[in-house]
Design an enzyme around this catalytic site. Sequence first.
Site, PDB file in Angstrom:
ATOM      1  N   HIS A  36       0.884  -1.531  -0.108  1.00 28.39           N
ATOM      2  CA  HIS A  36       0.040  -0.017  -0.092  1.00 28.39           C
ATOM      3  C   HIS A  36       0.956   1.135   0.071  1.00 28.39           C
ATOM      4  CE1 HIS A  36      -3.573   1.937   0.678  1.00 28.39           C
ATOM      5  NE2 HIS A  36      -3.465   3.381   1.861  1.00 28.39           N
TER       6      HIS A  36
ATOM      7  N   GLU B  60       1.084  -1.866   4.059  1.00 29.28           N
ATOM      8  CA  GLU B  60       1.743  -0.291   4.071  1.00 29.28           C
ATOM      9  C   GLU B  60       3.046  -0.133   3.971  1.00 29.28           C
ATOM     10  OE1 GLU B  60      -1.043   2.947   5.338  1.00 29.28           O
ATOM     11  OE2 GLU B  60       0.479   3.836   4.200  1.00 29.28           O
TER      12      GLU B  60
END
Length: 586
Positions: free
Chosen positions: A510, A565
């Site tokens: 991400h 992420e």
Amino acid sequence: MPLRARRHAAHPFHPRRLAVLAALLGAAQGAAQGTDAIQVNQLGFLPGARKLAVVAVADGAAAARFAVRDAAGRTVLAGPLGAATTWAPSGQPVRVADFSALRTPGTYRIAVDGVGESTPFPVSADAYRALDAAAVRAYTMNRAGIALDRRVAGPYARAAGHPDDRVLVHASAASAARPARTVIASPKGWYDAGDYNKYVVNSGISTWTLLAAYAHFPAWFDALALDLPEDAGGGPRLPGLVHEVLWNLDWMATMQDPQDGGVYHKLTNQGFDGMVMPDRATAPRYVVQKTTAAALDFAATLAAASRVLARFDTAAPGRSARWLAAAERAWQWALAHPDVVYRQPDDIRTGTYGDDRLDDEFAWAAAELLAATGKAAYRDPAPAAGAARSTQPDWGDVRMLGWIALAGQERRLPDDARTARRDLLAAADTLLARWQASPYRLAMADRDFVWGSNAVALNQALVLVQAYRFTQRRDYLDAAQSALDYTLGRNPLGTSYVTGFGARAPRHPHHRPSVADGIAAPVPGWLVGGPNPGRQDAADCKAGYRSALPALAWLDDDCSYASNEVAINWNAPLVYVAAALQVLQR
Ligand code: G3I
Ligand code: 9MR
């Protein structure tokens, strides 16, 4: 070979190196990839390192011995596997293989009859050099307000985004001198993570950790070729890591209100940008609310910078003194506003980095100001009563960062240094005991598998490295090695968690540039957050997690901001620990 050419050949994103990586990856994805039931650090080890692999066994079945095979398939070492024990975070019975006696450089695999062969891994005196360089260069790739050309970024070259030369003061941050919608300039800095906002709290620990890496291992970073924007053009030539840190310090300094010394909590859009390249994200940007945490984290970080980077003042006369003065003003603001906790305004929806316990931020800032100035006024709150809440630092629990700063002041502040070392050793001993008792040989407790769990493991390693630096006791370093092993492949998913590094690595972080740049491979050198049973992104992820178990709840999908992420505070302990294990095991 001329210096310039040699440095380019070693450049982590150099096309030749990328081609080699792609070939390795291609080969690895075929037969060479090996079984993920034998889990090992895919980047390998330095010759003198403690070397462990973990074998996942189906209920005690399979052979009781392992072999280490060289590139020609010859067995060079063999030994018994440890007893089969279930590791709670993965729910799997595992057995440990200890092959530390393997010291000859080369490429090897671990083999277990009935299980198979591991992915190949090297034993090399330079095992983590390219990794460490790429981990620093990930920050370069996340710089706001700068175009990155092919010399710097290879195929990931991109236009500049977010100049932040016209930022609006949000109503929550308005003052008499700077009413709402006042335009200020707050350029440079790093994007926080997969998003494009800039948050002082998270910038603080990230920048501090890189400063500590430089302070503790200067020769390593002086020699680490990075190919940064500053390497071209006529400016001063500083060590690459120092250039990188300065990019963010320049931004942080602009987040202080010159009128009162308070510090804005963040510089942000109202909502998150879409999954686009930086130059396509043009929403208005705001500085939002002054908070006590931002003031204290700012004070700590700028005080540390003034101490660690003073020797580079020749490139910018008076800079360290200005940082220290700004730090002391922020401290005074915090004393006058000791409990301003971040409250997200109704019209702002981006990250919060909210924290309602500020005793640790006060302790960290006081410790750094004490280390930088020697003023007794900072001593009272510095060792202030109160233990760290956990055994490793994180953005919301920063007390240990102050201990690490003071622990290094044994000549100037011997009593403070002694106390700090005692407290650090207590934390390290807790981690060491957990490591020794763990079926997986990992200091992580079940509750450590949170959002950003991979960085929890590496921040534990950072604490263990401090204990080694003070005591020279080998087992602290071995436990730190285990944490790096975990993030580089010795984990139940058999994956490296660093983009571009390892036979199996994250492909879909991400991370807006990695999603939007049209290049299949993500920007290399980023540690992804890692397994997180909280799965706070489940509603956004149709793919779905395959497991809710703490060490298995990871999704290699760009929907997964809660497990996949990237973030500046997670890469920082990777930069630190990779350097430490390189330097300290020579
Ligand atoms: O404090 C509680 C603790 O008491 C409890 O035991 C634990 C159980 O899950 O939760 C703790 O709170 C967690 C908090 O982090 C502190 O660790 C929350 O559940 C968790 O949702 C929260 O995650 C943070 C996340 O933002 C959401 O706010 C991450 O630490 C933080 O790294 C992450 O940061 C984001 C930025 O907001 C925006 N930019 C990207 C960045 C990385 O994803
Ligand atoms: O992209 C955002 C990421 O950087 C944050 O860590 C995360 C949690 O705050 O939020 C992401 O944005 C998502 C939002 O929270 C919910 N809708 C989807 C957004 C992008 O996937």
